[in-house]
Scaffold this active site. Structure first.
Site, PDB file in Angstrom:
ATOM      1  N   ASP A  70       0.861  -1.174   0.000  1.00 40.53           N
ATOM      2  CA  ASP A  70       0.000   0.000   0.000  1.00 40.53           C
ATOM      3  C   ASP A  70       0.905   1.234   0.000  1.00 40.53           C
ATOM      4  O   ASP A  70       1.820   1.329   0.822  1.00 40.53           O
ATOM      5  CB  ASP A  70      -0.883  -0.013   1.256  1.00 40.53           C
ATOM      6  CG  ASP A  70      -1.882   1.113   1.264  1.00 40.53           C
ATOM      7  OD1 ASP A  70      -2.777   1.114   0.403  1.00 40.53           O
ATOM      8  OD2 ASP A  70      -1.762   1.994   2.136  1.00 40.53           O
ATOM      9  N   LEU A  71       0.664   2.146  -0.937  1.00 39.47           N
ATOM     10  CA  LEU A  71       1.472   3.357  -0.982  1.00 39.47           C
ATOM     11  C   LEU A  71       1.047   4.312   0.126  1.00 39.47           C
ATOM     12  O   LEU A  71      -0.136   4.438   0.425  1.00 39.47           O
ATOM     13  CB  LEU A  71       1.339   4.042  -2.344  1.00 39.47           C
ATOM     14  CG  LEU A  71       1.925   3.272  -3.527  1.00 39.47           C
ATOM     15  CD1 LEU A  71       1.761   4.071  -4.809  1.00 39.47           C
ATOM     16  CD2 LEU A  71       3.389   2.936  -3.291  1.00 39.47           C
ATOM     17  N   ASP A 113      -4.125   2.331  -4.835  1.00 39.67           N
ATOM     18  CA  ASP A 113      -2.695   2.127  -4.569  1.00 39.67           C
ATOM     19  C   ASP A 113      -2.433   0.844  -3.784  1.00 39.67           C
ATOM     20  O   ASP A 113      -1.432   0.730  -3.097  1.00 39.67           O
ATOM     21  CB  ASP A 113      -2.130   3.329  -3.823  1.00 39.67           C
ATOM     22  CG  ASP A 113      -2.757   3.519  -2.450  1.00 39.67           C
ATOM     23  OD1 ASP A 113      -3.901   3.067  -2.245  1.00 39.67           O
ATOM     24  OD2 ASP A 113      -2.099   4.117  -1.570  1.00 39.67           O
TER      25      ASP A 113
END
Length: 167
Positions: A70-71, A113
């Site tokens: 996960d960004l 993301d």
């Protein structure tokens, strides 16, 4: 006998049409399960992942490690620099993932993301010592985009889990 098709010609024609239909079906399956932006699988692949795992799992039925990526602050990146820069960040991450996993592994962009990786024949300990270490180094600041002569780091978090089909 002109105007008649022989049974051999008919069979040959039907085989050719069947082969074309199979190729077309395979093409559309790939298109339906591929994320346009990153080139990784899309969330539809999650519906087929058990089948793919069965296809790719080694004869010895080795372990599978599941990675969640996960960004960090992706919404802020989009807000400040725009969706095109956010798309570039996702493309860059997709390239990085492809370069750091094997062809037997399965990488999926779940949405936004969020990414899910299935590392075949690998324990969480093995993955953490190799793939996760490389990916985390990149997501700790090595991965960046240059926007208007400014380097913008692409940062993120990775969760590592043993894959258990029953869960």
């Amino acid at each position: 006998m002109s105007g008649y098709i022989t049974s051999d010609a008919l069979i040959k024609s039907l085989r050719s049409e069947l082969q074309q239909a199979k190729e077309s079906a395979k093409y559309w399956e790939v298109m339906a399960t591929t994320d346009d932006l990153t080139g990784l699988h899309n969330r539809r692949m999650l519906n087929h992942v058990h089948h793919r795992i069965t296809e790719r799992r080694s004869e010895r039925h080795g372990d599978i490690t599941l990675l969640f990526i996960d960004l960090d602050d992706f919404g802020q990146l989009n807000k400040i620099y725009g969706d095109d820069v956010g798309d570039d960040a996702l493309r860059l991450l997709g390239q990085m993932i492809r370069k750091n996993i094997r062809s037997t592994d399965i990488a999926i962009r779940k949405g936004g993301d969020e990414f899910i990786l299935f590392l075949m024949d690998t324990t969480p300990e093995q993955a953490s010592g190799a793939v996760v270490k490389r990916l985390q180094l990149m997501l700790d600041g090595e991965l960046s985009l240059n926007v208007q002569n400014t380097d913008i780091p692409i940062k993120g978090s990775i969760g590592v889990f043993a894959y258990n089909q029953g869960i």
